[in-house]
Design a protein around this motif. Structure first.
Motif, PDB file in Angstrom:
ATOM      1  N   ASN A  70       0.826  -1.203   0.000  1.00 44.29           N
ATOM      2  CA  ASN A  70       0.000   0.000   0.000  1.00 44.29           C
ATOM      3  C   ASN A  70       0.861   1.254   0.000  1.00 44.29           C
ATOM      4  OD1 ASN A  70      -1.708  -2.113   1.967  1.00 44.29           O
ATOM      5  ND2 ASN A  70      -2.926  -1.085   0.408  1.00 44.29           N
ATOM      6  N   GLY A 191      -6.246  -1.694   3.060  1.00 46.76           N
ATOM      7  CA  GLY A 191      -6.694  -0.817   1.982  1.00 46.76           C
ATOM      8  C   GLY A 191      -7.507   0.351   2.500  1.00 46.76           C
ATOM      9  N   ALA A 194      -5.165   2.693   4.337  1.00 52.99           N
ATOM     10  CA  ALA A 194      -4.357   3.433   3.359  1.00 52.99           C
ATOM     11  C   ALA A 194      -5.193   4.511   2.675  1.00 52.99           C
ATOM     12  CB  ALA A 194      -3.785   2.464   2.322  1.00 52.99           C
ATOM     13  N   PRO A 302      -2.329  -4.743  -4.499  1.00 50.81           N
ATOM     14  CA  PRO A 302      -2.437  -3.304  -4.799  1.00 50.81           C
ATOM     15  C   PRO A 302      -1.800  -2.922  -6.133  1.00 50.81           C
ATOM     16  CG  PRO A 302      -1.810  -3.628  -2.509  1.00 50.81           C
ATOM     17  CD  PRO A 302      -1.704  -4.974  -3.177  1.00 50.81           C
ATOM     18  N   ASN A 316      -6.237   1.743  -3.536  1.00 51.60           N
ATOM     19  CA  ASN A 316      -6.308   1.160  -2.203  1.00 51.60           C
ATOM     20  C   ASN A 316      -7.741   0.893  -1.772  1.00 51.60           C
ATOM     21  OD1 ASN A 316      -3.464   1.072  -0.937  1.00 51.60           O
ATOM     22  ND2 ASN A 316      -3.521   3.047  -1.975  1.00 51.60           N
TER      23      ASN A 316
END
Length: 499
Positions: A70, A191, A194, A302, A316
């Motif tokens: 990420n 995700g 992030a 990612p 993300n």
């Protein structure tokens, strides 16, 4: 206290007449049926007091391990001055100590209990994750990733072995699946975290630094490691939360359907003895082959989503849904596997699913067919995690000796993780953004794994039938023989493979 009337689940003397190994030195508790009410109470305590802290430990482990993917979408690599393939080298170097130290630390797990060793390891990797947010050079990150690999190396094998000392063979996959779901859901949390942290604008710090600090949870991981050290029980015999009756039932359950003996003394020569059996070398090859697609999904999802042409925020955010669906698929497959007491078909289904996902991604233009490519990402996550859990459960189920089981699990997991070296070396900077060679390699290993698992399952079914015909025992299955009667494992005449 009332008399204990229900301890063992089966009377060995009342089983069909077939050869049974001599009794072990451990006093046997078989001879009476297990009280269902006591067993339900016992399982509730295992599920609510042991599984949640282990799951939180592995969630922290997975967040720490995967956050560099990420961070790269926020230009972490360029901000600290990485050039060429240095980013991919940093991803790769984690797997070297991860593979080398998993087995020796797992031996310590058997000797001193996972309840003591794993929290110490958690303290270590929690500390490393905090340092990652302030490291600003390739050398500093390299050192952090090296020590992170050491501290995280025994988390999965140590936990799988630990759970096998509390749960029976037909209960293990679902519990390991629930535990391992933390790693799968970590991809979704990572995700989301992030996505949120990359909105942070600060004059002094990069947003990826906040990602490391938040996912490292500053001191939370280290603090929880201390709590887990004192909370987790070393074994059911000494756990203060159990009544004397529950302790007796816990012991009888393990002797009935998990182990030959309980708390056996660790003997290093005997612990490695299973590797004289060619079947374990086949499981080793299966572990290596399933590890490549798993590592590809865990480390590079990612980047795969980023190849669809989204910006860093959407990239993300769009990793969340595939990871959530993958977690649901993992739980469905592992609970179904326990319900039917079947492993190989439940391993083949997710392997085939991930194989299709890699083939689709490698065969199309992800920008021109963005919807199809994104759907393929769901196929990747739906099939990536379940084979790892179910294969680990599979060889655990067929290794009734505790010391052997601890070492076998450590070696197999190390081999599976060594595949991360393959994955990280085929995801190369010059192949961005489609990564066709990497996708093809991952698909190839997944396809080979599928064939080996199917072949092994067919052979086990044939071997069980052969033994039944030869011994005249009808349709005897693995669950029909108490594991305490299987001192020599597969060499025991009464042994039946759990496939």
């Amino acid at each position: 206290m009332s008399d204990i009337k229900t301890i063992g689940a089966q009377d060995v003397e009342h089983l069909p007449t077939y050869p049974v190994d001599e009794k072990s030195d451990t006093e046997r508790d078989t001879g009476r049926e297990i009280d269902p009410q006591v067993q339900r109470s016992l399982l509730r305590k295992f599920d609510y007091a042991i599984l949640p802290p282990l799951t939180l430990m592995y969630l922290a482990n997975a967040l720490d391990k995967g956050n560099v993917g990420n961070a790269k979408t926020d230009n972490w690599d360029t901000d600290i001055g990485l050039v060429g393939n240095q980013y991919y080298l940093l991803v790769m170097i984690f797997y070297v100590p991860f593979c080398l130290f998993g087995t020796p630390i797992s031996m310590l797990v058997k000797r001193y209990s996972a309840a003591r060793v794993l929290p110490i390891m958690m303290f270590g990797f929690g500390s490393m994750s905090l340092f990652a947010g302030i490291a600003k050079t390739f050398g500093q990150i390299f050192a952090i990733r090296w020590f992170l690999g050491i501290f995280e190396s025994a988390m999965l094998p140590g936990t799988v072995y630990y759970l096998s000392t509390f749960y029976q063979r037909g209960e293990l996959a679902s519990r390991v699946g629930a535990f391992y779901a933390a790693a799968a859901i970590a991809g979704a949390f990572s995700g989301l975290i992030a996505f949120g942290t990359f909105h942070i604008e600060h004059s002094k710090y990069h947003s990826w630094q906040f990602l490391f600090w938040i996912e490292g949870e500053r001191g939370a991981t280290v603090t929880f490691a201390i709590v887990a050290f004192f909370w987790l029980p070393r074994n059911s015999d000494t756990w203060w939360m159990l009544t004397e009756e529950e302790k007796a039932v816990a012991r009888a359950r393990i002797l009935e359907d998990s182990s030959v003996t309980i708390d056996e003394k660790f003997n290093i020569r005997d612990a490695f003895r299973p590797f004289k059996d060619p079947l374990y070398w086949l499981w080793a090859l299966i572990s290596v082959s399933l590890g490549v697609p798993l590592a590809s999904v865990n480390n590079f999802l990612p980047q795969i989503v980023n190849s669809l042409g989204y910006d860093k925020l959407k990239t993300n955010l769009y990793t969340v849904a595939p990871n959530v669906v993958g977690t649901v698929a993992l739980l469905i497959l592992t609970f179904s596997s326990d319900f039917f007491r079947e492993r190989t078909i439940h391993i083949c289904i997710p392997l085939a699913t991930t194989l299709i996902g890699f083939i689709v991604l490698g065969a199309i233009d992800p920008i021109a067919h963005r919807g199809v490519a994104y759907f393929a990402c769901f196929l990747l996550t739906m099939g990536a995690s379940a084979p790892s859990v179910l294969v680990a459960t599979w060889y655990n189920n067929n290794t009734p000796q505790e010391s052997r089981r601890a070492v076998v699990t450590a070696v197999m997991v190390a081999l599976a993780n060594s595949s991360g070296l393959i994955s990280t070396n085929v995801f190369r900077a010059q192949d961005e953004p489609k990564y066709v060679p990497a996708l093809a390699t991952s698909a190839g290993f997944g396809g080979v794994c599928l064939l080996m698992v199917a072949g092994t399952g067919i052979w086990m079914r044939w071997e069980n039938r052969r033994r039944n015909i030869e011994q005249g025992t009808g349709n005897m299955r693995a669950q029909d023989v108490p594991t305490e009667a299987l001192g020599e494992g597969p060499k025991s005449p009464s042994f039946r493979y759990m496939y």
